[in-house]
Scaffold this active site. Structure first.
Site, PDB file in Angstrom:
ATOM      1  CE  LYS A 175       1.990   3.670   0.705  1.00  0.00           C
ATOM      2  NZ  LYS A 175       1.792   3.751  -0.923  1.00  0.00           N
ATOM      3  CD  GLU A 250      18.437   9.164   0.133  1.00  0.00           C
ATOM      4  OE1 GLU A 250      18.453   8.977  -0.944  1.00  0.00           O
ATOM      5  OE2 GLU A 250      18.893   9.340   1.014  1.00  0.00           O
ATOM      6  CB  CYS A 284      17.509   6.753  -8.148  1.00  0.00           C
ATOM      7  SG  CYS A 284      18.393   6.097  -6.917  1.00  0.00           S
ATOM      8  CD  GLU A 383      14.073   9.996 -12.057  1.00  0.00           C
ATOM      9  OE1 GLU A 383      13.051  10.508 -11.350  1.00  0.00           O
ATOM     10  OE2 GLU A 383      14.888   9.881 -11.235  1.00  0.00           O
TER      11      GLU A 383
HETATM   12  P1  NAD Z   1       6.385   7.984  -6.450  1.00  0.00           P
HETATM   13  O1  NAD Z   1       6.521   9.356  -5.559  1.00  0.00           O
HETATM   14  O2  NAD Z   1       4.624   8.181  -7.176  1.00  0.00           O
HETATM   15  O3  NAD Z   1       5.861   7.263  -4.826  1.00  0.00           O
HETATM   16  C1  NAD Z   1       6.718   7.088  -3.435  1.00  0.00           C
HETATM   17  C2  NAD Z   1       5.775   6.294  -1.815  1.00  0.00           C
HETATM   18  O4  NAD Z   1       4.960   7.632  -2.332  1.00  0.00           O
HETATM   19  C3  NAD Z   1       5.404   5.496  -2.834  1.00  0.00           C
HETATM   20  O5  NAD Z   1       4.808   4.485  -1.983  1.00  0.00           O
HETATM   21  C4  NAD Z   1       3.767   6.336  -2.951  1.00  0.00           C
HETATM   22  O6  NAD Z   1       2.754   5.735  -2.658  1.00  0.00           O
HETATM   23  C5  NAD Z   1       3.915   7.120  -2.154  1.00  0.00           C
HETATM   24  N1  NAD Z   1       2.636   8.840  -1.922  1.00  0.00           N
HETATM   25  C6  NAD Z   1       2.829   9.130  -3.798  1.00  0.00           C
HETATM   26  N2  NAD Z   1       1.760  10.222  -3.651  1.00  0.00           N
HETATM   27  C7  NAD Z   1       1.476  10.255  -1.729  1.00  0.00           C
HETATM   28  C8  NAD Z   1       0.927  10.816  -1.118  1.00  0.00           C
HETATM   29  N3  NAD Z   1       0.050  12.422  -1.325  1.00  0.00           N
HETATM   30  N4  NAD Z   1       1.012  11.016   0.241  1.00  0.00           N
HETATM   31  C9  NAD Z   1       1.777  10.077   0.891  1.00  0.00           C
HETATM   32  N5  NAD Z   1       2.892   9.098  -0.493  1.00  0.00           N
HETATM   33  C10 NAD Z   1       1.743   9.202  -1.437  1.00  0.00           C
HETATM   34  O7  NAD Z   1       7.568   7.780  -6.938  1.00  0.00           O
HETATM   35  P2  NAD Z   1       7.509   6.447  -7.613  1.00  0.00           P
HETATM   36  O8  NAD Z   1       7.056   6.513  -8.896  1.00  0.00           O
HETATM   37  O9  NAD Z   1       7.372   5.111  -6.694  1.00  0.00           O
HETATM   38  O10 NAD Z   1       9.218   5.768  -7.462  1.00  0.00           O
HETATM   39  C11 NAD Z   1       9.915   6.204  -8.771  1.00  0.00           C
HETATM   40  C12 NAD Z   1      10.534   7.523  -8.486  1.00  0.00           C
HETATM   41  O11 NAD Z   1      11.247   6.764  -7.120  1.00  0.00           O
HETATM   42  C13 NAD Z   1      11.533   8.802  -8.818  1.00  0.00           C
HETATM   43  O12 NAD Z   1      12.182   9.260  -9.599  1.00  0.00           O
HETATM   44  C14 NAD Z   1      12.884   8.027  -8.689  1.00  0.00           C
HETATM   45  O13 NAD Z   1      14.296   8.642  -8.720  1.00  0.00           O
HETATM   46  C15 NAD Z   1      13.264   7.851  -7.423  1.00  0.00           C
HETATM   47  N6  NAD Z   1      13.918   7.097  -6.297  1.00  0.00           N
HETATM   48  C16 NAD Z   1      15.140   8.220  -5.292  1.00  0.00           C
HETATM   49  C17 NAD Z   1      15.851   6.889  -4.878  1.00  0.00           C
HETATM   50  C18 NAD Z   1      16.699   7.448  -4.388  1.00  0.00           C
HETATM   51  O14 NAD Z   1      17.264   6.143  -2.963  1.00  0.00           O
HETATM   52  N7  NAD Z   1      16.949   8.852  -3.900  1.00  0.00           N
HETATM   53  C19 NAD Z   1      15.880   5.583  -4.919  1.00  0.00           C
HETATM   54  C20 NAD Z   1      14.931   5.110  -5.929  1.00  0.00           C
HETATM   55  C21 NAD Z   1      13.578   6.223  -6.108  1.00  0.00           C
END
Ligand code: NAD
Length: 491
Positions: A175, A250, A284, A383
């Protein structure tokens, strides 16, 4: 206007609910594609296909070597389609083509590496301490994997998650983020061409609270692998707990990039820029807290201001662009809010500090540098996920470690020094999943990646990553024909 479909059971299909949503090009700020809006019905269908593929389907009976062969073929196909996929990602995500093109050419290595591991998952014959018993372990695929990915690097996360999952014999339902689904949906077609049986790799696009939540809650999904914010990660973790699902997370970071006075300052400045202005800070591992030894702070800050001044902001497709647009509108607003918060907290904005004007779309933020930051401020603790740097001074190694670790996150850290003893001491003392010494933002399919503290659970890449998708089974065989002993005591 392009209209996309889900990819389920080896075919592109319309969403069950018959609804699509808009996806915008972050550079132009225009809607360029329609994405299928996934609901529980689509997730049910995808999970059923994934389950069938790895239980009764050909994936279940393929030898690990044959699985590896198909994965290698997929790597070849990604290499052949690297430029096309990179351009698609830039269109939907706004990442720089100069970075994406390189990333896509490197991407097949995950498939090759984990293809090689697929037939090396060996159990152990245990020299068991019970007479007349033969005992061994095997490692079996954990089950259907639900992979939820963030918008900043959708294709990279596919490789990080799906290559080890498929090597382990699992099937996946991905997803992608609702902001950047195009590349993942397009990528799916390559899995068929590579010979992965139908149902092994499925993609359902949609919103987190709809398709995402349905995937996490699905009874036939055994493992969730998630990349995203710590707020969503915590929610998913508690949701998955209800089904006792395995979970890898992650999450975010607030990484310290630490510059000692004895460092090669030109290299350190380049590393500081790589840490915060590359990828428009939407990474990230952003080195968003730059800790600089007090004796060189002013001189080093000047270098950074000069580098920020000469960074070219603009069209991500152009080869000489250094800073592209912010991928999503909410993220754009969030970055500007944090700049205001930092100013109101008393941090001193010495460069940037607002939107970059005069570009199409309007989702551009100037590279921004704050000094006079103390580690308690929100700008030093939370962040931002944008090109916003906080410079914090320190006196000595002890203080650098103390401030560096004084944050809820622990994804990465950078250390710049020529003193080898100090480099080793710092690598031990910093609480982070990755410590880079005299380099920053280096990743490899061979090197475990993941966070400690609020930055996550589990590791991706490296040999150990396959274990995230395996369960160990212990098999006991009684080799004796003797009469059974007392059944009421533990054997
Ligand atoms: P997000 O948490 O908003 O969304 C991530 C994913 O989760 C999306 O596919 C979203 O649709 C899904 N999601 C959201 N709500 C959900 C729910 N209630 N149930 C199930 N799925 C749900 O994150 P984002 O804004 O897309 O990404 C940015 C974040 O990702 C930053 O905090 C960044 O640091 C982190 N990140 C971490 C890494 C790592 O490897 N540690 C890498 C890249 C990004």
């Amino acid at each position: 206007m392009k209209t996309f479909q889900h990819y389920i059971d080896g075919a592109y299909v319309d969403p069950a609910g018959g609804e699509w949503f808009d996806s915008a090009d972050p550079y132009r700020g225009e809607v360029w594609a329609k994405m299928p809006r996934g609901t529980e019905a689509d997730i049910d269908r995808a999970v059923a296909a994934a389950k069938a593929a790895m239980t009764t389907g050909p994936w279940a009976s393929m030898t690990p070597s044959a699985r590896g062969k198909a994965m290698r073929k997929l790597g070849d196909l990604v290499a052949e389609n690297a430029d096309r996929l990179a351009e698609l990602e830039v269109r939907d995500n706004g990442k720089l083509l100069s970075e994406m093109a390189g990333q896509m050419r490197y991407h097949p290595e995950w498939w090759y590496y984990f293809a090689g591991l697929a037939d090396k998952v060996e159990g152990t014959v245990v020299p068991i301490d019970k007479a007349d018993h033969f005992a061994f372990t095997t490692h079996e695929p954990v089950g259907v994997v639900g992979a939820l990915t963030a918008w900043n690097s959708p294709l990279l996360f596919i490789a990080w998650k799906c290559a080890p999952a498929l090597a382990a014999g699992c099937s996946v339902v991905v997803k992608p983020s609702e902001f950047t689904s195009a590349s993942t949906l397009e990528y799916a077609a390559l899995t068929k061409e590579a010979g992965l049986p139908d149902g092994v790799f499925n993609v359902v696009a949609g919103f987190g609270a709809e398709a995402g939540a349905a995937l996490v809650a699905h009874k036939d999904v055994a493992k969730i692998t998630f990349t995203g914010s710590d707020r969503t990660g915590a929610m998913i973790y508690s949701q998955a707990a209800k089904g006792i699902k395995r979970v890898s997370l992650e999450l975010g970071g607030k990484s310290p990039n630490i510059v000692f006075a004895d460092a090669d300052l030109a290299a350190a400045a380049s590393g500081a820029v790589a840490g915060i202005f590359a990828a428009t800070g939407q990474t990230c591992v952003a080195g968003s807290r730059l800790l600089v030894q007090n004796s060189i702070r002013d001189e080093f800050t000047e270098r950074l201001v000069e580098m920020a001044r000469t960074a070219k902001i603009g069209d991500p497709m152009e080869a000489d662009t250094n800073i592209g647009p912010v991928t999503t509108e909410p993220q754009f607003k969030k970055i500007l809010d944090y700049i205001d918060i930092a100013k109101s907290e008393g941090a001193n904005c010495i460069y940037g500090g607002g939107p970059a004007e005069g570009l199409p779309g309007g989702q551009f933020v100037q590279p921004t540098i704050f000094t006079n930051v103390s580690n308690e401020m929100r700008i030093a603790q939370e962040e931002v996920f944008g090109p916003v740097l906080s410079i914090i001074g320190f006196e000595d190694e002890v203080e650098a470690v103390e401030v560096g670790n004084d944050v809820i996150y622990g994804l990465a850290a950078g250390v710049w020094t020529k003193d080898i003893g100090r480099a080793v001491r710092m690598s031990k003392a910093l609480k982070a999943g990755t410590v880079w010494i005299n380099t920053y933002r280096a990743v490899s399919y061979m090197m475990p990646f993941g966070g400690v503290k609020h930055s996550g659970i589990g590791r991706e890449s490296g040999v150990g990553a396959i274990r995230e998708y395996l369960e160990t089974k212990s098999v006991w065989i009684n080799t004796s024909d003797a009469a059974p002993g007392n059944p009421f005591v533990l054997r």
